[in-house]
Scaffold this active site. Structure first.
Site, PDB file in Angstrom:
ATOM      1  N   GLY A  71      10.811  -6.618  -0.652  1.00 32.53           N
ATOM      2  CA  GLY A  71       9.999  -7.406  -1.564  1.00 32.53           C
ATOM      3  C   GLY A  71      10.773  -7.980  -2.737  1.00 32.53           C
ATOM      4  N   SER A  72      11.687  -7.206  -3.307  1.00 33.87           N
ATOM      5  CA  SER A  72      12.437  -7.693  -4.469  1.00 33.87           C
ATOM      6  C   SER A  72      13.298  -8.900  -4.115  1.00 33.87           C
ATOM      7  CB  SER A  72      13.310  -6.574  -5.047  1.00 33.87           C
ATOM      8  OG  SER A  72      12.510  -5.569  -5.641  1.00 33.87           O
ATOM      9  N   ASN A 151       0.491  -3.740  -8.488  1.00 30.91           N
ATOM     10  CA  ASN A 151       1.005  -2.508  -7.904  1.00 30.91           C
ATOM     11  C   ASN A 151       0.600  -1.257  -8.678  1.00 30.91           C
ATOM     12  OD1 ASN A 151       2.844  -3.963  -9.699  1.00 30.91           O
ATOM     13  ND2 ASN A 151       4.156  -2.177  -9.546  1.00 30.91           N
ATOM     14  N   GLN A 179       1.902  -5.558  -2.316  1.00 25.28           N
ATOM     15  CA  GLN A 179       0.866  -4.525  -2.279  1.00 25.28           C
ATOM     16  C   GLN A 179      -0.351  -4.939  -1.466  1.00 25.28           C
ATOM     17  OE1 GLN A 179       1.005  -1.420  -3.462  1.00 25.28           O
ATOM     18  NE2 GLN A 179       3.035  -1.676  -4.353  1.00 25.28           N
ATOM     19  N   SER A 199       6.671  -6.728   2.085  1.00 26.53           N
ATOM     20  CA  SER A 199       7.666  -5.678   2.291  1.00 26.53           C
ATOM     21  C   SER A 199       7.208  -4.709   3.368  1.00 26.53           C
ATOM     22  CB  SER A 199       7.920  -4.927   0.984  1.00 26.53           C
ATOM     23  OG  SER A 199       8.906  -3.933   1.153  1.00 26.53           O
ATOM     24  N   HIS A 201       8.080  -1.424   3.967  1.00 22.03           N
ATOM     25  CA  HIS A 201       7.831  -0.008   3.706  1.00 22.03           C
ATOM     26  C   HIS A 201       6.513   0.261   2.979  1.00 22.03           C
ATOM     27  CE1 HIS A 201       8.926   0.583  -0.672  1.00 22.03           C
ATOM     28  NE2 HIS A 201       9.399  -0.634  -0.474  1.00 22.03           N
ATOM     29  N   THR A 237      24.640 -10.633   9.050  1.00 21.51           N
ATOM     30  CA  THR A 237      24.204 -10.184  10.373  1.00 21.51           C
ATOM     31  C   THR A 237      22.833  -9.530  10.270  1.00 21.51           C
ATOM     32  OG1 THR A 237      26.494  -9.820  11.043  1.00 21.51           O
ATOM     33  CG2 THR A 237      24.779  -8.711  12.333  1.00 21.51           C
ATOM     34  N   CYS A 325       9.213   1.903  -9.664  1.00 22.27           N
ATOM     35  CA  CYS A 325      10.356   1.229 -10.272  1.00 22.27           C
ATOM     36  C   CYS A 325      10.502   1.579 -11.748  1.00 22.27           C
ATOM     37  CB  CYS A 325      10.214  -0.288 -10.122  1.00 22.27           C
ATOM     38  SG  CYS A 325      10.064  -0.818  -8.409  1.00 22.27           S
TER      39      CYS A 325
END
Length: 379
Positions: A71-72, A151, A179, A199, A201, A237, A325
């Site tokens: 996401g970042s 978030n 989120q 994202s 995860h 890659t 974070c």
């Protein structure tokens, strides 16, 4: 001791089916997707299949999905990439005061390079000020970036209204939906969103992989050079196994979305209802009507949330005081400050975010633990 996990906004565990789909790409089908031989070409096709699954979840075309490291990076790619590519058209960006730091710090970085940024206020529920948004637009405004859902406090923004405002002034609209994706229904075409970050995860996929939706026709400058991967936008890659995992996680989320939402809402409403019955002097942070289904951010008056988290951990409970974070910060989060939460409540904010594996029995255990800890802390 059984671990009860209530921090799904920070990360989720990888679902078994996701891991099963990923595994062959570590040891069997390990070819570089840019290679000409069959081992590489097969992986290239697998990547495109994963891209198709991501696109299906948010209602866009396959070729509009670009894989990133998370996401970042997606936020950075959207905001910086668009700003650099379109600086000849203007230098003004509009965002909000409660964005994830991936957007806020990106905007602060751009300000050092001569861009101008307006940070919109939010109300007590965390909703952006639409009147201020309209009044902030100038003939130099090129981008509006407002998160889909917060978030920390779970408030869902009026995305369709923001998009209409942006389109009426021919301004590109990006939303950080890290989120929101997989937790509420999203269709970027219906909502007329130009760019969207997500994202893996956060939706039971692996860490280290994400995606950025970029509407066809929008040009971004790339800031990772060295190769022509991802249609010459992101060199390097490909993380084949991660892409496969994200694709499978998106496919599962798409299939199970309604049941997932209903389950999380049941747990969240049960938790908040029980707390209201049992505890005085609490505040529910964020909107109750426009809220992520699994988010419950509750402040306890004159209670130190950090101390409570340590004691909860000793009882096998994983929770947080806000964004992962910001762990280690001593000041109230920028989100709680922006919604005007009083100091007596802001230090006592406990963020509980539910997931698929949580049960009502888990919630009862959580509530009992909170009650015991609060009583001991006050005595």
């Amino acid at each position: 001791m059984k671990i009860r996990y209530f921090d799904n906004a920070a990360t989720t565990k990888v679902k078994e089916q996701v891991l099963i789909e990923m595994f062959p790409y570590f040891m069997e089908s390990y070819g570089n997707p840019s290679s000409m031989y069959s081992l590489g070409r097969r992986n290239k096709r697998a990547i495109e299949d994963a891209r198709h699954k991501v696109a299906n979840l948010i209602g866009c075309n396959q070729h509009e999905i670009y894989f990133t490291s998370g996401g970042s990076e997606s936020d950075n790619m959207a905001v910086k990439g668009f700003a650099y590519a379109n600086k000849n058209k203007g230098n003004h960006i509009i965002t909000s005061k409660i964005e994830h730091h991936a957007v806020l710090e990106t905007c602060e970085n751009l300000e050092k390079q001569g861009f101008e940024v307006t940070y919109l206020n939010v109300d007590k529920d965390g909703k952006v000020d639409l009147e201020q948004l309209v009044n902030s637009i100038t003939d130099r405004t090129i981008l509006i970036s407002i998160m889909f859902a917060n978030n920390e406090i779970g408030t869902i923004q009026p995305i369709e209204e923001i998009s209409k405002i942006a389109k009426s002034r021919n301004i590109t609209f990006h939303t950080d939906a890290v989120q929101a994706v997989g937790n509420i229904e999203i269709n970027v075409k219906k909502l007329d969103i130009d760019m969207l970050s997500l994202s893996s995860h956060k939706i039971y996929g692996p860490k280290g992989i994400g995606a950025l939706y970029v509407r066809e026709g929008i040009h971004l400058d790339k800031f990772i050079n060295g190769g022509h991967q991802e249609k010459n936008l992101r060199a390097g890659t490909e993380n084949v196994s991660g892409m496969i995992g994200l694709g499978e996680a998106c496919q599962i989320a798409n299939k199970e979305l309604k049941n997932h939402i209903n389950h999380l809402q049941e747990l969240r409403d049960y938790y908040i209802g029980k707390l209201k019955e049992k505890v005085e002097d609490i505040k529910i942070n964020g909107s109750l009507s426009n809220r992520l289904p699994g988010n419950a951010n509750v402040s306890f008056k004159d209670i130190d949330a950090s101390t409570m988290l340590i004691k909860l951990d000793e009882l096998g409970i994983c929770a947080s005081a806000g964004s992962a974070c910001n762990t280690g910060a001593t000041e109230p989060s920028h989100v709680l400050t922006a919604i005007g939460l009083e100091p007596s409540y802001s230090n006592g904010a406990l963020r509980i975010t539910f997931g698929d594996d949580n049960t009502l029995e888990d919630v009862d255990y959580l509530i009992n633990c909170i009650m015991d800890i609060k009583m001991n802390m006050e005595s």
